[in-house]
Design an enzyme around this catalytic site. Structure first.
Site, PDB file in Angstrom:
ATOM      1  N   GLU A 119      -6.937   4.407   7.393  1.00 21.06           N
ATOM      2  CA  GLU A 119      -7.018   6.254   7.612  1.00 21.06           C
ATOM      3  C   GLU A 119      -8.075   6.760   7.035  1.00 21.06           C
ATOM      4  OE1 GLU A 119      -3.171   5.058   5.231  1.00 21.06           O
ATOM      5  OE2 GLU A 119      -1.894   5.054   7.288  1.00 21.06           O
ATOM      6  N   LYS A 162      -0.143   4.668  -0.116  1.00 18.09           N
ATOM      7  CA  LYS A 162      -0.462   5.326   0.390  1.00 18.09           C
ATOM      8  C   LYS A 162      -0.102   6.417  -0.382  1.00 18.09           C
ATOM      9  CE  LYS A 162      -0.175   2.943   4.357  1.00 18.09           C
ATOM     10  NZ  LYS A 162      -0.028   3.282   5.922  1.00 18.09           N
ATOM     11  N   GLY A 220       2.190   2.014  10.581  1.00 20.43           N
ATOM     12  CA  GLY A 220       4.055   3.525  10.652  1.00 20.43           C
ATOM     13  C   GLY A 220       3.794   3.717  11.723  1.00 20.43           C
ATOM     14  N   HIS A 248      -9.458   1.372   4.525  1.00 24.84           N
ATOM     15  CA  HIS A 248      -8.451   1.579   5.627  1.00 24.84           C
ATOM     16  C   HIS A 248      -8.600   2.565   6.808  1.00 24.84           C
ATOM     17  CE1 HIS A 248      -4.232   2.320   6.113  1.00 24.84           C
ATOM     18  NE2 HIS A 248      -3.764   1.550   5.860  1.00 24.84           N
ATOM     19  N   ASN A 267       1.179  -1.185  -0.008  1.00 26.40           N
ATOM     20  CA  ASN A 267       0.012  -0.353  -0.060  1.00 26.40           C
ATOM     21  C   ASN A 267       0.719   1.329  -0.625  1.00 26.40           C
ATOM     22  OD1 ASN A 267      -1.918   1.995   0.661  1.00 26.40           O
ATOM     23  ND2 ASN A 267      -2.561   1.370   2.308  1.00 26.40           N
ATOM     24  N   GLU A 301      -5.785  -5.021  10.334  1.00 26.69           N
ATOM     25  CA  GLU A 301      -4.021  -4.487  10.809  1.00 26.69           C
ATOM     26  C   GLU A 301      -5.453  -3.424  11.647  1.00 26.69           C
ATOM     27  OE1 GLU A 301      -2.598  -2.439   7.031  1.00 26.69           O
ATOM     28  OE2 GLU A 301      -3.548  -1.160   6.891  1.00 26.69           O
ATOM     29  N   SER A 326       3.744  -1.911  10.426  1.00 26.50           N
ATOM     30  CA  SER A 326       5.083  -2.110  10.401  1.00 26.50           C
ATOM     31  C   SER A 326       5.364  -3.440  10.227  1.00 26.50           C
ATOM     32  CB  SER A 326       4.798  -1.820  11.906  1.00 26.50           C
ATOM     33  OG  SER A 326       5.452  -0.467  11.666  1.00 26.50           O
TER      34      SER A 326
HETATM   35  P1  13P Z   1       2.848   0.401   7.836  1.00 26.65           P
HETATM   36  O1  13P Z   1       3.759  -0.896   6.933  1.00 26.65           O
HETATM   37  O2  13P Z   1       4.178   0.933   7.190  1.00 26.65           O
HETATM   38  O3  13P Z   1       2.761   0.309   9.221  1.00 26.65           O
HETATM   39  O4  13P Z   1       1.302   0.831   7.369  1.00 26.65           O
HETATM   40  C1  13P Z   1       0.750  -0.628   7.177  1.00 26.65           C
HETATM   41  C2  13P Z   1      -0.597   0.030   6.177  1.00 26.65           C
HETATM   42  O5  13P Z   1      -1.251   1.249   6.711  1.00 26.65           O
HETATM   43  C3  13P Z   1      -0.923  -1.111   5.485  1.00 26.65           C
HETATM   44  O6  13P Z   1      -2.178  -0.686   4.969  1.00 26.65           O
END
Ligand code: 13P
Length: 256
Positions: free
Chosen positions: A101, A15, A177, A99, A13, A171, A217
């Site tokens: 976010e 982002k 993150g 997601h 992803n 997740e 992560s």
């Molecule tokens: P990270 O791997 O940067 O923690 O992000 C995970 C994520 O949100 C994947 O959709």
């Protein structure tokens, strides 16, 4: 992973990262770093504007392209939005839905997630549906009931024949993150629980065929241990998917 019953899927992803030119460069580097893709499916969920470049760059490479969001209506007065049909016509195969976010910054809810899943399936896309608890929910001991509710509402009205086309990504929000990964046991507990919820809704045969990913992560150092768990069928990777050697190492860990 349990590759006898279901496919392992390693999805990046990206982002809001990488311009089309940068996307091309990253994919070229990735192609050079991945040794052989035998057992797992690779998906790159890129920003909308990178999709044409990513599709072109992945020709001849066993990777599919995904989007990170879509609208649930087919067309209409929704300024700035993109429909599932638009994505499918381009050649996109997957789309991330719900997601954390998107839920946090763009007011997505379990109900809009459900509508988007139906729209994605109708257009022939495979949804990667994200669920996960906050740190507060984990500390208060309500993780499993919260996840159960997210899964049940997300899958509302989905026909048994379509469920296998859905990927669920667990997740935990506190692991996204932050560099703080769930332990392999924590990931297995919740991924196994998600499978239990699907079993309750659709029966054992369908439940064991659904791919359930872990995300938060995940990196080159912890991927093998997370993927060694029976109910962790892949990863949804943010930060580490932006570095070709790291993402390649995760893919290679899934190919063991
Ligand atoms: P990270 O791997 O940067 O923690 O992000 C995970 C994520 O949100 C994947 O959709």
């Amino acid at each position: 992973m349990n590759q006898r019953y279901r496919k392992t899927v390693i999805a990046g992803n990206w982002k809001m990262n990488k311009t089309p030119a940068e996307a091309r460069a990253l994919i070229e580097e990735l192609k050079a770093s991945v040794s052989r893709v035998k057992w797992c499916e690779i998906v790159l969920c890129v920003p909308f504007v990178d999709i044409p470049a990513a599709l072109k760059a992945t020709k001849g490479f066993r990777a599919s392209i995904g989007a990170q969001n879509m609208h649930y209506e087919k067309s209409g007065a929704y300024t700035g939005e993109i429909s599932a049909q638009m994505l499918a016509e381009l050649g996109v195969k997957y789309v991330i839905i719900g997601h954390s976010e998107r839920r946090q910054y763009f007011a997505e809810t379990d109900v809009t997630v459900n509508k988007k899943i139906h729209a994605a399936l109708d257009a022939g896309l495979r949804p990667i549906v994200c669920v996960g608890e906050s740190l507060q929910q984990r500390e208060q001991g309500v993780t499993l009931e919260f996840i159960r509710q997210q899964v049940k509402i997300a899958l509302g009205g989905v026909e048994p024949s379509a469920v296998k086309r859905i990927i669920i990504a667990y997740e935990p929000i506190w692991a996204i993150g932050t560099g703080k990964t769930a332990t392999a046991d924590q990931a297995e507990e919740v991924c196994g629980w998600i499978r239990d919820c699907i079993r309750e809704l659709y029966g054992a045969r369908i439940a064991r065929a659904v791919t359930i990913q872990y995300g938060g992560s995940m990196n080159a150092g912890n991927a093998a241990e997370l993927l060694s768990k029976l109910d962790v069928d892949g990863g949804l990777i943010g930060g580490a998917s932006l570095k070709a050697p790291d993402f390649a190492a995760i893919i290679n860990a899934a190919n063991q």
